[in-house]
Enzyme design. Structure first.
Site, PDB file in Angstrom:
ATOM      1  N   SER A 145       6.803   2.521 -55.408  1.00 27.19           N
ATOM      2  CA  SER A 145       8.152   1.966 -55.391  1.00 27.19           C
ATOM      3  C   SER A 145       9.081   2.890 -56.161  1.00 27.19           C
ATOM      4  CB  SER A 145       8.171   0.578 -56.041  1.00 27.19           C
ATOM      5  OG  SER A 145       9.507   0.135 -56.242  1.00 27.19           O
ATOM      6  N   TYR A 166       6.076  -5.502 -62.464  1.00 22.89           N
ATOM      7  CA  TYR A 166       5.843  -4.910 -61.141  1.00 22.89           C
ATOM      8  C   TYR A 166       6.014  -3.397 -61.200  1.00 22.89           C
ATOM      9  CZ  TYR A 166       6.942  -3.484 -56.345  1.00 22.89           C
ATOM     10  OH  TYR A 166       6.990  -2.823 -55.140  1.00 22.89           O
TER      11      TYR A 166
END
Length: 260
Positions: A152, A165
């Site tokens: 990400s 996350y």
């Protein structure tokens, strides 16, 4: 079959391959000739829909189930893969050429709201599972194969709202560096593809029109990404065309980080 044949005669495994970015990757690799194992953790119907869509387009795929984030998940995943592959008449030999670690969960909470259970679960799915999937898949991965991990853009930027996350993805990024060096003598490449703000079910905040507009503006293209944007990058990295690219973190955020 539409598209090129650059993945013909190859076998691919895409974790979380039934929805969102994973679904787009599964369909793209299949269009280019690969037999795709579409992994799912909970949504059997979504996996079956993806397989049927691939088959309707002239491709080959099969669904495999294994819940990630629990003890023994990697072993169960590979056992399901082996069983499914045995049933495929088009690819009778065992082994895998392309492994895409895509499955993941999000945790949209700032640090003061993250519990120990939250923390352990997000790391178990996003970091521990792919680590052991790779570990237990090395014996099945053929020479000149490809490992692609989906990270990400948040792993290299400051997003307090998804701190845990982001940490899982930053940890995952290290795998490409270490394994690229270890597996290079076998011709195996290991790379990371990092999406930005992408239109998927994993991000519940996208249901808010104001949030959508704000995130779209973060890209220099002034739009949210779509799963196909990421799948196209993965298909390239997984191909022979990218044989000289390994150990890399590939920014597929639509230029989000250019403005930071």
């Amino acid at each position: 079959m539409t598209g090129t044949d650059r993945h013909r005669s190859r076998t691919a495994l895409v974790t979380g391959g039934s929805r969102g970015i994973g679904r787009a990757i599964s369909c793209r690799l299949a269009r280019e000739g690969a037999l795709v194992a579409v992994h799912y953790g909970h949504d059997h119907a979504a996996a079956e829909r993806t397989v049927k869509e691939i088959e309707a387009d002239g491709g080959h795929a099969f669904a495999i189930h294994a819940e990630l984030g629990v003890r023994g998940d990697a072993a169960r995943l590979w056992a399901a893969f082996d069983r499914g592959l045995t049933e495929q008449a088009t690819h009778p030999s065992h082994g895998v050429d392309i492994l895409v670690n895509n499955a993941g969960i999000t945790l949209p909470r700032t640090i003061e709201h993250v519990t120990e259970d939250d923390y352990e679960q997000v790391f178990a799915v996003n970091t521990k599972a792919p680590f052991f999937i790779v570990q237990q898949g090395l014996g099945r991965l053929r020479d000149n194969g490809r490992i692609v991990n989906i990270s990400s853009g948040a792993a290299r930027s400051a997003y307090p709202a998804i701190i845990a996350y982001s940490m899982t993805k930053a940890a995952l990024d290290q795998i490409a560096l270490s394994l690229a060096r270890q597996l290079g003598p076998r011709g195996i490449t290991v790379n990371t593809v990092a999406p930005g703000f992408t239109e998927t079910e994993i991000n519940p905040t996208l249901r808010n029109p104001e949030v959508r507009r704000s995130l779209a503006k973060a890209s220099i293209f002034n739009r949210l990404g779509v799963p196909a944007d990421i799948a196209d990058v993965v298909a390239f990295v997984a191909s022979d065309d990218a044989r000289w690219v390994t150990g890399q973190w590939i920014d597929a955020t639509g230029g989000v980080r250019l403005g930071l």
